[in-house]
Motif scaffolding. Sequence first.
Motif, PDB file in Angstrom:
ATOM      1  N   THR A 155       0.841  -1.207   0.000  1.00  0.00           N
ATOM      2  CA  THR A 155       0.000   0.000   0.000  1.00  0.00           C
ATOM      3  C   THR A 155       0.870   1.250   0.000  1.00  0.00           C
ATOM      4  OG1 THR A 155      -1.724  -1.179   1.227  1.00  0.00           O
ATOM      5  CG2 THR A 155      -1.853   1.230   1.191  1.00  0.00           C
ATOM      6  N   PHE A 156       1.928   1.235   0.819  1.00  0.00           N
ATOM      7  CA  PHE A 156       2.836   2.381   0.869  1.00  0.00           C
ATOM      8  C   PHE A 156       3.504   2.609  -0.487  1.00  0.00           C
ATOM      9  CE2 PHE A 156       7.241   3.887   1.450  1.00  0.00           C
ATOM     10  CZ  PHE A 156       6.958   5.185   1.884  1.00  0.00           C
ATOM     11  N   ILE A 157       4.001   1.533  -1.097  1.00  0.00           N
ATOM     12  CA  ILE A 157       4.639   1.649  -2.415  1.00  0.00           C
ATOM     13  C   ILE A 157       3.657   2.215  -3.430  1.00  0.00           C
ATOM     14  CG2 ILE A 157       5.590   0.316  -4.350  1.00  0.00           C
ATOM     15  CD1 ILE A 157       6.769  -1.597  -2.235  1.00  0.00           C
ATOM     16  N   THR A 158       2.409   1.787  -3.348  1.00  0.00           N
ATOM     17  CA  THR A 158       1.395   2.239  -4.306  1.00  0.00           C
ATOM     18  C   THR A 158       1.104   3.728  -4.165  1.00  0.00           C
ATOM     19  OG1 THR A 158       0.373   0.042  -4.265  1.00  0.00           O
ATOM     20  CG2 THR A 158      -0.952   1.850  -5.154  1.00  0.00           C
ATOM     21  N   ILE A 159       1.007   4.222  -2.924  1.00  0.00           N
ATOM     22  CA  ILE A 159       0.715   5.652  -2.761  1.00  0.00           C
ATOM     23  C   ILE A 159       1.899   6.510  -3.191  1.00  0.00           C
ATOM     24  CG2 ILE A 159      -0.995   5.271  -0.946  1.00  0.00           C
ATOM     25  CD1 ILE A 159       1.082   6.242   1.089  1.00  0.00           C
ATOM     26  N   VAL A 160       3.113   6.002  -2.988  1.00  0.00           N
ATOM     27  CA  VAL A 160       4.295   6.737  -3.448  1.00  0.00           C
ATOM     28  C   VAL A 160       4.310   6.798  -4.972  1.00  0.00           C
ATOM     29  CG1 VAL A 160       6.811   6.709  -3.601  1.00  0.00           C
ATOM     30  CG2 VAL A 160       5.689   6.249  -1.418  1.00  0.00           C
ATOM     31  N   LEU A 161       4.019   5.674  -5.627  1.00  0.00           N
ATOM     32  CA  LEU A 161       3.970   5.643  -7.090  1.00  0.00           C
ATOM     33  C   LEU A 161       2.861   6.558  -7.612  1.00  0.00           C
ATOM     34  CD1 LEU A 161       4.522   1.838  -7.823  1.00  0.00           C
ATOM     35  CD2 LEU A 161       6.142   3.718  -8.180  1.00  0.00           C
ATOM     36  N   THR A 162       1.735   6.590  -6.906  1.00  0.00           N
ATOM     37  CA  THR A 162       0.635   7.471  -7.298  1.00  0.00           C
ATOM     38  C   THR A 162       1.064   8.937  -7.257  1.00  0.00           C
ATOM     39  OG1 THR A 162      -1.024   5.911  -6.474  1.00  0.00           O
ATOM     40  CG2 THR A 162      -1.724   8.194  -6.745  1.00  0.00           C
ATOM     41  N   TYR A 163       1.791   9.297  -6.214  1.00  0.00           N
ATOM     42  CA  TYR A 163       2.278  10.675  -6.099  1.00  0.00           C
ATOM     43  C   TYR A 163       3.273  10.995  -7.210  1.00  0.00           C
ATOM     44  CZ  TYR A 163       4.269  14.918  -4.122  1.00  0.00           C
ATOM     45  OH  TYR A 163       4.711  16.213  -3.938  1.00  0.00           O
TER      46      TYR A 163
END
Length: 207
Positions: free
Chosen positions: A42-50
Motif C-alpha cells: 500500500t505504501f509503495i502504491t501511494i508513493v507511485l501514485t504521487y
Amino acid sequence: MKNKNINKEFIVIAIFTLVLVITSIYDFFARDGEKLFRIGLTFITIVLTYLLYKKSFLKGSKIIYYINIVFIILSMYLASVWNFYSIPNYDKFLHLLSGAVIAIIGYVFFLYLTIGSSRKEINSLMPMIFVILFATAVAGAWEIWEFTTDSLFGLTAQNNSLTDTMWDIICGTVVGIITSIPIYLHSKGKKIKIIDMIIEDIERNKK
C-alpha cells in the motif's frame, strides 16, 4: 499558489504514511505481522501514485490524484489490511468503482495525447472509443497482475476462480462503457460539469 497546492497533495501522502506506520505497529504486536506485506505494498502504491501525479500525463490533475488516493484506501488499505473483502460483494463494488476510475484516467490520457490539437476537429466518437478500450484493457491487465501476485506470493485475490476473474473484468468494462457516455456527450458540446472541471484542472496546472 502552485507550490501550496502541491504541498497539499504531499501532506495527504504524509498523513496516509503515518496511518500506515501506526497500522504496522498494531499489526506487528496484535496480529504477529500478518498484514505487514500488504501494508508495504500500500505504501509503495501511494508513493507511485504521487510520482505519477508529479511526472506523468496525470501531472497537475488534482481531481484524478484524489480519486486514486480514495480508491487505494478502499481497495488496498480497508479491503486487504482490514479484511473488508469479507463483506459480501465488496470486491464487486470495488471493480465497479474501478471501471469509472480507469475510464476517467483514460480520458485524461486522451486529453494528454491530443494536446495542441483542435478537439473540434476530432470525431466526437474518438474519446468515447478510446475510453472504452482503455477501461477494458486495464481491467484485463489488472486480472493478469492479480494472477501473477497470487501465483508468486500465494495470495487469493482471484479466489482461484475463472468465474470470479471474468466477472471482475465485466464489472470494470461495463462501468467503463457507462462512464464513456457523458464523455461522448461532452465531446458533442453538452456541458458536463465534472468533465469541464477535469479539463480546467489540467489546463491550469500544466502551465
